[in-house]
Design a protein around this motif. Sequence first.
Motif, PDB file in Angstrom:
ATOM      1  N   SER A 108     -71.423-111.647  15.546  1.00 43.11           N
ATOM      2  CA  SER A 108     -70.858-110.300  15.493  1.00 43.11           C
ATOM      3  C   SER A 108     -71.850-110.114  16.682  1.00 43.11           C
ATOM      4  CB  SER A 108     -71.777-109.191  14.436  1.00 43.11           C
ATOM      5  OG  SER A 108     -72.044-107.880  15.421  1.00 43.11           O
ATOM      6  N   GLN A 109     -71.485-108.779  17.153  1.00 42.21           N
ATOM      7  CA  GLN A 109     -71.582-108.535  18.909  1.00 42.21           C
ATOM      8  C   GLN A 109     -71.756-107.088  19.244  1.00 42.21           C
ATOM      9  OE1 GLN A 109     -70.182-110.975  22.016  1.00 42.21           O
ATOM     10  NE2 GLN A 109     -71.026-112.779  21.218  1.00 42.21           N
ATOM     11  N   PRO A 110     -72.858-106.218  20.353  1.00 42.50           N
ATOM     12  CA  PRO A 110     -72.604-105.180  20.332  1.00 42.50           C
ATOM     13  C   PRO A 110     -71.423-104.962  20.344  1.00 42.50           C
ATOM     14  CG  PRO A 110     -74.854-106.026  20.791  1.00 42.50           C
ATOM     15  CD  PRO A 110     -74.245-107.177  20.860  1.00 42.50           C
ATOM     16  N   GLY A 111     -70.427-103.804  19.965  1.00 45.47           N
ATOM     17  CA  GLY A 111     -69.268-103.473  20.579  1.00 45.47           C
ATOM     18  C   GLY A 111     -67.594-104.217  19.264  1.00 45.47           C
ATOM     19  N   HIS A 112     -68.179-105.687  19.202  1.00 42.17           N
ATOM     20  CA  HIS A 112     -67.813-106.033  18.591  1.00 42.17           C
ATOM     21  C   HIS A 112     -68.175-107.173  17.573  1.00 42.17           C
ATOM     22  CE1 HIS A 112     -65.213-107.470  21.850  1.00 42.17           C
ATOM     23  NE2 HIS A 112     -66.433-107.384  22.535  1.00 42.17           N
ATOM     24  N   PRO A 113     -68.035-105.977  16.302  1.00 36.58           N
ATOM     25  CA  PRO A 113     -69.280-105.826  14.751  1.00 36.58           C
ATOM     26  C   PRO A 113     -68.920-107.719  13.853  1.00 36.58           C
ATOM     27  CG  PRO A 113     -67.734-104.230  14.555  1.00 36.58           C
ATOM     28  CD  PRO A 113     -67.249-104.578  16.029  1.00 36.58           C
ATOM     29  N   PHE A 114     -67.812-107.276  14.160  1.00 36.16           N
ATOM     30  CA  PHE A 114     -66.774-108.506  13.134  1.00 36.16           C
ATOM     31  C   PHE A 114     -66.733-109.901  13.802  1.00 36.16           C
ATOM     32  CE2 PHE A 114     -63.960-105.452  10.629  1.00 36.16           C
ATOM     33  CZ  PHE A 114     -64.675-104.938   9.870  1.00 36.16           C
ATOM     34  N   GLY A 115     -66.916-110.017  14.735  1.00 36.90           N
ATOM     35  CA  GLY A 115     -67.432-111.662  15.956  1.00 36.90           C
ATOM     36  C   GLY A 115     -66.187-111.909  16.219  1.00 36.90           C
ATOM     37  N   TYR A 116     -66.021-113.232  16.404  1.00 41.55           N
ATOM     38  CA  TYR A 116     -64.537-114.088  17.041  1.00 41.55           C
ATOM     39  C   TYR A 116     -64.050-115.124  16.018  1.00 41.55           C
ATOM     40  CZ  TYR A 116     -65.887-111.434  21.039  1.00 41.55           C
ATOM     41  OH  TYR A 116     -66.711-110.009  22.164  1.00 41.55           O
ATOM     42  N   ASP A 117     -62.481-115.218  16.204  1.00 35.42           N
ATOM     43  CA  ASP A 117     -62.110-116.360  15.413  1.00 35.42           C
ATOM     44  C   ASP A 117     -62.154-117.525  16.428  1.00 35.42           C
ATOM     45  OD1 ASP A 117     -60.474-116.143  17.847  1.00 35.42           O
ATOM     46  OD2 ASP A 117     -58.558-114.923  15.635  1.00 35.42           O
ATOM     47  N   THR A 118     -61.309-118.553  16.042  1.00 35.54           N
ATOM     48  CA  THR A 118     -61.351-119.777  16.373  1.00 35.54           C
ATOM     49  C   THR A 118     -60.296-119.722  17.930  1.00 35.54           C
ATOM     50  OG1 THR A 118     -59.170-120.289  15.931  1.00 35.54           O
ATOM     51  CG2 THR A 118     -61.357-120.938  14.429  1.00 35.54           C
ATOM     52  N   GLN A 119     -60.032-118.683  18.041  1.00 34.92           N
ATOM     53  CA  GLN A 119     -59.587-118.460  19.331  1.00 34.92           C
ATOM     54  C   GLN A 119     -60.269-117.768  20.064  1.00 34.92           C
ATOM     55  OE1 GLN A 119     -56.873-120.200  20.397  1.00 34.92           O
ATOM     56  NE2 GLN A 119     -56.698-121.346  18.776  1.00 34.92           N
ATOM     57  N   GLY A 120     -61.071-117.018  19.681  1.00 33.15           N
ATOM     58  CA  GLY A 120     -62.072-116.028  20.702  1.00 33.15           C
ATOM     59  C   GLY A 120     -61.480-114.932  20.548  1.00 33.15           C
ATOM     60  N   CYS A 121     -60.507-114.831  19.498  1.00 38.00           N
ATOM     61  CA  CYS A 121     -59.435-112.873  19.203  1.00 38.00           C
ATOM     62  C   CYS A 121     -61.081-112.512  18.506  1.00 38.00           C
ATOM     63  CB  CYS A 121     -58.733-113.297  19.085  1.00 38.00           C
ATOM     64  SG  CYS A 121     -57.137-114.206  19.788  1.00 38.00           S
ATOM     65  N   ASP A 122     -61.328-110.954  18.597  1.00 41.41           N
ATOM     66  CA  ASP A 122     -61.766-109.681  18.083  1.00 41.41           C
ATOM     67  C   ASP A 122     -61.580-109.834  16.835  1.00 41.41           C
ATOM     68  OD1 ASP A 122     -63.944-107.963  17.305  1.00 41.41           O
ATOM     69  OD2 ASP A 122     -63.061-106.757  18.578  1.00 41.41           O
ATOM     70  N   VAL A 123     -62.068-110.327  15.694  1.00 37.59           N
ATOM     71  CA  VAL A 123     -62.117-110.053  14.022  1.00 37.59           C
ATOM     72  C   VAL A 123     -61.732-109.025  13.790  1.00 37.59           C
ATOM     73  CG1 VAL A 123     -62.860-110.829  11.603  1.00 37.59           C
ATOM     74  CG2 VAL A 123     -63.045-112.759  13.660  1.00 37.59           C
ATOM     75  N   TYR A 124     -62.370-108.057  15.016  1.00 32.49           N
ATOM     76  CA  TYR A 124     -62.536-106.446  14.472  1.00 32.49           C
ATOM     77  C   TYR A 124     -60.820-105.466  14.562  1.00 32.49           C
ATOM     78  CZ  TYR A 124     -63.101-101.611  14.391  1.00 32.49           C
ATOM     79  OH  TYR A 124     -63.069-100.238  13.795  1.00 32.49           O
ATOM     80  N   THR A 125     -60.808-106.231  15.836  1.00 31.29           N
ATOM     81  CA  THR A 125     -59.649-105.796  16.319  1.00 31.29           C
ATOM     82  C   THR A 125     -58.280-106.095  15.623  1.00 31.29           C
ATOM     83  OG1 THR A 125     -60.059-105.720  18.759  1.00 31.29           O
ATOM     84  CG2 THR A 125     -57.860-105.321  18.552  1.00 31.29           C
ATOM     85  N   ARG A 126     -58.355-107.510  15.491  1.00 32.96           N
ATOM     86  CA  ARG A 126     -56.576-108.804  14.096  1.00 32.96           C
ATOM     87  C   ARG A 126     -56.788-107.856  12.809  1.00 32.96           C
ATOM     88  NH1 ARG A 126     -54.398-112.287  17.030  1.00 32.96           N
ATOM     89  NH2 ARG A 126     -53.451-112.542  14.481  1.00 32.96           N
ATOM     90  N   THR A 127     -58.450-107.548  12.728  1.00 36.25           N
ATOM     91  CA  THR A 127     -57.967-106.489  11.270  1.00 36.25           C
ATOM     92  C   THR A 127     -57.790-105.517  10.944  1.00 36.25           C
ATOM     93  OG1 THR A 127     -60.035-108.106  10.265  1.00 36.25           O
ATOM     94  CG2 THR A 127     -59.087-105.831   9.566  1.00 36.25           C
TER      95      THR A 127
END
Length: 333
Positions: A108-127
């Motif tokens: 988790s990072q500011p602006g990306h609360p769910f972190g990133y996946d193996t490809q570096g995609c935003d998990v929050y946006t994909r969820t």
Amino acid sequence: MPEPEPHGDPRAADPRPAMDAITPGDGGAMTLATGDARSLDEGPQPGVPGSGKSRSLWSDAWHDLRRNPVFVVSALVIVFLVLIAIWPGLIASGNPLQCDLAKAQEGSQPGHPFGYDTQGCDVYTRTVHGARASIAVGICATAGATLLGSVLGGLAGFFGGWWDALLSRIADIFFGIPIILGGLVFLSVVTSGSVWPVVGFIVLLGWPQISRIARGSVVTAKQNDYVQAARALGAGNKRMLLRHIAPNAVAPVIVVATIALGTYIALEATLSFVGVGLKPPTVSWGIDISNASVQIRNAPHMLLWPAGALSITVLAFIMLGDAVRDALDPKLR
């Protein structure tokens, strides 16, 4: 010489009738006509059974559902999920296909609360964007299976005979096909990764369950006295089926379809997980869970959020179906 005043009950000298007159009302019912010409029907009286206008099964069901906290909570969750499925930009402004390998598996990072996946995609946006494909498959598959199963099962239950026997044997064949195995065989030859092949497969294997429920409801409804009376008065098959039988046989179908919707969403995620359902670049919870399963020890956040969203969605639809079943089943009142 003046007459003596009557003694005892003062009502004995009242020229009005001592008891209310009973007069026949509409349909053979008996109503009370009081001496002071006051109307008995002064509106519904709370707490008095039978007072006021009678309510139908649907109005009684809606009256119970509005007071059921399970229904209220599940309905609010479903409304929220449908809204973000239609307009994911309401709560997620990013692009689910925009990735940065330099941030792969970061937390988790500011602006990306769910972190990133193996490809570096935003998990929050994909969820958030993954709700669209999963809910679209569930709604379309449920609508197709319900429509096909209701029509076939309703006609079989109403007409009976060879049509009923033929449909029952066909339904038995589809009941004997394992869903996952059937999906592996049917969808493995489909190159498209869109939602429509998955919807078609679920409808193909989902209509027999709805048809059996619809058939049983129609068989029960057509034996009622009002259907026999309509037939004796010369009503045709179309009028009896659409006007008298279908409205009284649709409640069990609605209950089963509501519960099945959550099951179909879980089935889509399962097929996407094994690689035969939705395929990239389509964003789906099943695809994200499949990609995250191999890195569950190193980056558990990749699996936690899409799996949690899937579980909440399926649970909300199942809870909604249970609440609707309790409201529509008179035996549970």
